[in-house]
Design an enzyme around this catalytic site. Structure first.
Site, PDB file in Angstrom:
ATOM      1  N   GLU A 112      33.006  45.500  46.066  1.00  0.00           N
ATOM      2  CA  GLU A 112      31.620  45.542  46.568  1.00  0.00           C
ATOM      3  C   GLU A 112      31.360  46.827  47.358  1.00  0.00           C
ATOM      4  O   GLU A 112      30.262  47.379  47.301  1.00  0.00           O
ATOM      5  CB  GLU A 112      31.338  44.293  47.420  1.00  0.00           C
ATOM      6  CG  GLU A 112      31.315  43.037  46.551  1.00  0.00           C
ATOM      7  CD  GLU A 112      31.124  41.751  47.326  1.00  0.00           C
ATOM      8  OE1 GLU A 112      31.866  41.532  48.309  1.00  0.00           O
ATOM      9  OE2 GLU A 112      30.218  40.969  46.975  1.00  0.00           O
ATOM     10  N   GLU A 132      37.109  35.526  43.961  1.00  0.00           N
ATOM     11  CA  GLU A 132      36.499  34.574  44.895  1.00  0.00           C
ATOM     12  C   GLU A 132      36.599  33.133  44.410  1.00  0.00           C
ATOM     13  O   GLU A 132      36.922  32.222  45.181  1.00  0.00           O
ATOM     14  CB  GLU A 132      35.023  34.947  45.146  1.00  0.00           C
ATOM     15  CG  GLU A 132      34.821  36.112  46.102  1.00  0.00           C
ATOM     16  CD  GLU A 132      35.006  37.493  45.472  1.00  0.00           C
ATOM     17  OE1 GLU A 132      35.483  37.573  44.325  1.00  0.00           O
ATOM     18  OE2 GLU A 132      34.681  38.483  46.140  1.00  0.00           O
TER      19      GLU A 132
HETATM   20  C1  1HE Z   1      45.289  40.058  53.287  1.00  0.00           C
HETATM   21  C2  1HE Z   1      44.387  40.241  52.228  1.00  0.00           C
HETATM   22  C3  1HE Z   1      43.081  39.712  52.390  1.00  0.00           C
HETATM   23  C4  1HE Z   1      46.262  41.146  51.665  1.00  0.00           C
HETATM   24  N1  1HE Z   1      42.802  39.079  53.549  1.00  0.00           N
HETATM   25  N2  1HE Z   1      44.961  39.425  54.414  1.00  0.00           N
HETATM   26  N3  1HE Z   1      40.759  39.230  48.315  1.00  0.00           N
HETATM   27  C5  1HE Z   1      41.778  38.721  47.618  1.00  0.00           C
HETATM   28  O1  1HE Z   1      41.788  37.583  47.241  1.00  0.00           O
HETATM   29  C6  1HE Z   1      42.927  39.663  47.372  1.00  0.00           C
HETATM   30  C7  1HE Z   1      44.121  39.222  48.187  1.00  0.00           C
HETATM   31  N4  1HE Z   1      45.202  40.189  48.170  1.00  0.00           N
HETATM   32  C8  1HE Z   1      46.010  40.397  47.120  1.00  0.00           C
HETATM   33  O2  1HE Z   1      45.802  39.909  46.021  1.00  0.00           O
HETATM   34  C9  1HE Z   1      47.220  41.254  47.347  1.00  0.00           C
HETATM   35  O3  1HE Z   1      47.428  41.357  48.744  1.00  0.00           O
HETATM   36  C10 1HE Z   1      47.117  42.693  46.780  1.00  0.00           C
HETATM   37  C11 1HE Z   1      47.168  42.637  45.242  1.00  0.00           C
HETATM   38  C12 1HE Z   1      45.851  43.403  47.250  1.00  0.00           C
HETATM   39  C13 1HE Z   1      48.310  43.532  47.299  1.00  0.00           C
HETATM   40  O4  1HE Z   1      49.526  42.853  47.022  1.00  0.00           O
HETATM   41  P1  1HE Z   1      50.843  43.235  47.829  1.00  0.00           P
HETATM   42  O5  1HE Z   1      51.960  42.457  47.220  1.00  0.00           O
HETATM   43  O6  1HE Z   1      50.982  44.711  47.928  1.00  0.00           O
HETATM   44  O7  1HE Z   1      50.583  42.762  49.346  1.00  0.00           O
HETATM   45  P2  1HE Z   1      50.694  41.281  49.978  1.00  0.00           P
HETATM   46  O8  1HE Z   1      52.118  40.980  50.313  1.00  0.00           O
HETATM   47  O9  1HE Z   1      49.960  40.284  49.149  1.00  0.00           O
HETATM   48  O10 1HE Z   1      49.858  41.456  51.324  1.00  0.00           O
HETATM   49  C14 1HE Z   1      50.329  42.259  52.405  1.00  0.00           C
HETATM   50  C15 1HE Z   1      49.697  41.723  53.676  1.00  0.00           C
HETATM   51  O11 1HE Z   1      48.290  41.900  53.600  1.00  0.00           O
HETATM   52  C16 1HE Z   1      49.922  40.217  53.851  1.00  0.00           C
HETATM   53  O12 1HE Z   1      49.928  39.957  55.229  1.00  0.00           O
HETATM   54  P3  1HE Z   1      51.335  39.702  56.010  1.00  0.00           P
HETATM   55  O13 1HE Z   1      50.925  39.409  57.422  1.00  0.00           O
HETATM   56  O14 1HE Z   1      51.981  38.541  55.286  1.00  0.00           O
HETATM   57  O15 1HE Z   1      52.121  40.986  55.858  1.00  0.00           O
HETATM   58  C17 1HE Z   1      48.642  39.635  53.260  1.00  0.00           C
HETATM   59  O16 1HE Z   1      48.355  38.346  53.784  1.00  0.00           O
HETATM   60  C18 1HE Z   1      47.634  40.652  53.728  1.00  0.00           C
HETATM   61  N5  1HE Z   1      46.434  40.625  52.905  1.00  0.00           N
HETATM   62  N6  1HE Z   1      44.997  40.906  51.239  1.00  0.00           N
HETATM   63  C19 1HE Z   1      43.730  38.946  54.511  1.00  0.00           C
HETATM   64  N7  1HE Z   1      42.158  39.848  51.458  1.00  0.00           N
HETATM   65  C20 1HE Z   1      32.023  40.080  51.450  1.00  0.00           C
HETATM   66  S1  1HE Z   1      32.591  38.718  50.631  1.00  0.00           S
HETATM   67  C21 1HE Z   1      33.932  39.249  49.654  1.00  0.00           C
HETATM   68  C22 1HE Z   1      34.824  38.112  49.324  1.00  0.00           C
HETATM   69  C23 1HE Z   1      36.185  38.591  48.917  1.00  0.00           C
HETATM   70  O17 1HE Z   1      36.507  39.734  49.057  1.00  0.00           O
HETATM   71  S2  1HE Z   1      37.242  37.427  48.272  1.00  0.00           S
HETATM   72  C24 1HE Z   1      38.604  38.355  47.724  1.00  0.00           C
HETATM   73  C25 1HE Z   1      39.641  38.499  48.787  1.00  0.00           C
END
Ligand code: 1HE
Length: 257
Positions: A112, A132
């Protein structure tokens, strides 16, 4: 500008480089980050003529911070969505051309943010998704409007229903990126294009940014009238005379020097 927590801003000539800088959370957008983005685009540095946005670490942006979102009430979520709408509106229409340099995840709210950019450059690692539906929520930062208008509503519905991930070459084919460059090359390309854009006549840039997308939303006769008015207005500037004269005399011209 006050000290920022999750955003880095560096002025490179007339280009402001804005970096989403929360790599430990894959640049997930929490309240602080969206507020910092809104504040920047509402009051960009006076010297900035173009903005380049990118992400620190291995990803552009993992979207909305789900740890924060999990705790929100529906009313808080509605308020946040409208805050995103104001922030993304000013990114798209605030007056400065915006160039996005994308790599890694360009997901949910990350997509976005990216589609507010007027020029988008992707590296081979870039991938796009709207997960989402998989998370039990809905888009809230403008994807319904902006992503649908780029790739079509049919594809956006399918993308959200199935949680499909488009790879960089798909994104290039679909118009999510305008340039697909090599690994590590997006920022240099973005800065090069930003410099070219900064050299255009200011009013011509304004018409391209302000009039063109709105004309796309008008009916045919209103759109053509708006185009004729924009054409007359730009023609009335010294820059128009200088630009055409430079072409006819076979000399180069930049309007910012
Ligand atoms: C997060 C987030 C997040 C990572 N919110 N903490 N977005 C998503 O559904 C995408 C979610 N993220 C992922 O799919 C993956 O993190 C990635 C593909 C982007 C990267 O993977 P990777 O293996 O490099 O990293 P990871 O181990 O998944 O994440 C590293 C850290 O970032 C981990 O935190 P930690 O404390 O365990 O180290 C994750 O929890 C954190 N992290 N993404 C919070 N999104 C205006 S409305 C819009 C609505 C949306 O955007 S919905 C889609 C949300």
């Amino acid at each position: 500008m006050a000290k920022l927590r999750h955003l880095t801003v560096v002025l490179k000539g007339s280009t402001a480089l804005v970096t989403l800088n929360r790599p430990d959370k894959r640049n997930a957008v929490n309240r602080v980050l969206i507020e910092e983005l809104a504040a920047f685009f509402n009051a960009p540095p006076k010297k900035a003529k173009v903005v380049v946005i990118n992400g620190a670490g291995d990803h552009f942006c993992a979207g909305l911070d789900l740890a924060e979102q999990k705790e929100r009430t529906p009313e808080e979520s509605f308020e946040l969505s409208q805050f995103w709408h104001r922030a993304t509106e000013v990114m798209q229409y605030g007056g400065l051309p915006l160039v996005a340099a994308m790599h890694g995840a360009v997901i949910g709210g990350g997509l976005e943010l990216a589609v507010c950019a007027h020029v988008r450059i992707a590296e081979p690692s870039a991938f796009y998704a709207l997960p989402e539906g998989r998370r039990g929520i809905f888009v809230g930062g403008g994807a319904s409007v902006r992503v649908g208008r780029i790739i079509g509503y049919g594809r956006t519905v399918e993308m959200m229903l199935t949680g499909r991930r488009y790879e960089a070459d798909d994104g290039q084919r679909l118009g999510l990126s305008h340039y697909l460059v090599g690994k590590g090359e997006a920022l240099a390309k973005a800065l090069e294009l930003a410099d070219a854009i900064a050299g255009n006549a200011p009013l011509a840039n304004r018409m391209i940014l302000q009039a063109l997308p709105r004309i796309g939303e008008m009916g045919t006769s209103e759109g053509l009238l708006a185009e004729a008015l924009a054409s007359a207005l730009t023609q009335a500037t010294d820059d128009a005379r200088a630009g055409m004269e430079a072409f006819l005399k076979k000399t180069a011209i930049r309007f910012d020097r």
